[in-house]
Design a protein around this motif. Structure first.
Motif, mmCIF file in Angstrom:
data_model
loop_
_atom_site.group_PDB
_atom_site.id
_atom_site.type_symbol
_atom_site.label_atom_id
_atom_site.label_comp_id
_atom_site.label_asym_id
_atom_site.label_seq_id
_atom_site.Cartn_x
_atom_site.Cartn_y
_atom_site.Cartn_z
ATOM 1 N N CYS A 51 -0.039 7.576 -14.372
ATOM 2 C CA CYS A 51 0.162 6.220 -13.839
ATOM 3 C C CYS A 51 0.874 6.263 -12.487
ATOM 4 O O CYS A 51 0.571 5.470 -11.599
ATOM 5 N N ILE A 54 -1.722 7.242 -9.922
ATOM 6 C CA ILE A 54 -2.612 6.098 -9.684
ATOM 7 C C ILE A 54 -1.933 5.076 -8.793
ATOM 8 O O ILE A 54 -2.536 4.552 -7.849
ATOM 9 N N LYS A 55 -0.667 4.800 -9.063
ATOM 10 C CA LYS A 55 0.079 3.816 -8.267
ATOM 11 C C LYS A 55 0.198 4.263 -6.808
ATOM 12 O O LYS A 55 0.032 3.452 -5.887
ATOM 13 N N LYS A 57 -1.866 6.274 -5.162
ATOM 14 C CA LYS A 57 -3.189 6.182 -4.534
ATOM 15 C C LYS A 57 -3.559 4.724 -4.253
ATOM 16 O O LYS A 57 -4.147 4.413 -3.221
ATOM 17 N N GLN A 58 -3.214 3.813 -5.160
ATOM 18 C CA GLN A 58 -3.499 2.398 -4.929
ATOM 19 C C GLN A 58 -2.689 1.864 -3.754
ATOM 20 O O GLN A 58 -3.185 1.037 -2.990
ATOM 21 N N VAL A 61 -4.493 2.994 -0.653
ATOM 22 C CA VAL A 61 -5.699 2.187 -0.440
ATOM 23 C C VAL A 61 -5.331 0.826 0.151
ATOM 24 O O VAL A 61 -5.981 0.348 1.091
ATOM 25 N N ALA A 62 -4.278 0.204 -0.367
ATOM 26 C CA ALA A 62 -3.843 -1.097 0.154
ATOM 27 C C ALA A 62 -3.433 -0.985 1.617
ATOM 28 O O ALA A 62 -3.779 -1.855 2.438
ATOM 29 N N ASN A 92 -10.786 5.600 -4.152
ATOM 30 C CA ASN A 92 -11.184 4.765 -5.284
ATOM 31 C C ASN A 92 -11.900 5.584 -6.363
ATOM 32 O O ASN A 92 -11.725 5.330 -7.553
ATOM 33 N N ILE A 95 -9.144 7.428 -8.160
ATOM 34 C CA ILE A 95 -8.417 6.503 -9.030
ATOM 35 C C ILE A 95 -9.221 6.258 -10.307
ATOM 36 O O ILE A 95 -8.664 6.256 -11.410
ATOM 37 N N TRP A 99 -8.033 7.120 -14.123
ATOM 38 C CA TRP A 99 -8.027 6.130 -15.201
ATOM 39 C C TRP A 99 -8.857 6.611 -16.385
ATOM 40 O O TRP A 99 -8.483 6.402 -17.544
#
Length: 111
Positions: A51, A54-55, A57-58, A61-62, A92, A95, A99
């Motif tokens: 997690c 993932i956070k 990488k997100q 991306v943002a 993406n 990610i 997941w």
């Protein structure tokens, strides 16, 4: 049916911990019979490693999306925008893979 500690994260990710008690099916000292039962479950307060990745990488991306939006308003950065959009796509995909691994592990029995 030997007993092991069990670590559980809030997201459902889990892992086996240390060996705690030997069952009566295995007579050799230090050996386990291969069947695992939970001795104690320890709830971990922080997020799991998956997690956290993932956070991160997100977040990247943002940031890239906001950069692309700003560059489009400025103009004259078509190559940079294309390169960043390709990186966004690749992130993406990563990610989605993370997941997928997370959900498989979350519902697995014998990891």
């Amino acid at each position: 049916m030997c007993y092991f500690d069990h670590q559980l994260w809030p997201c459902g990710w889990w892992k086996w911990g240390n060996f705690r008690e030997q069952c009566t099916r295995e007579y050799r000292t230090g050996e386990t019979c291969g069947l695992k039962l939970v001795f104690n479950t320890y709830l971990e307060p922080e997020v799991c490693r998956h997690c956290e990745q993932i956070k991160k990488k997100q977040g990247r991306v943002a940031k890239m999306h906001s950069d692309v939006h700003r560059w489009r308003a400025e103009g004259n950065r078509r190559a940079t925008i294309e390169k960043t959009e390709k990186e966004i796509y690749e992130l993406n995909v990563q990610i989605a893979e993370l997941w997928g691994e997370h959900e498989v592990r979350k519902h697995a029995i014998n990891y």
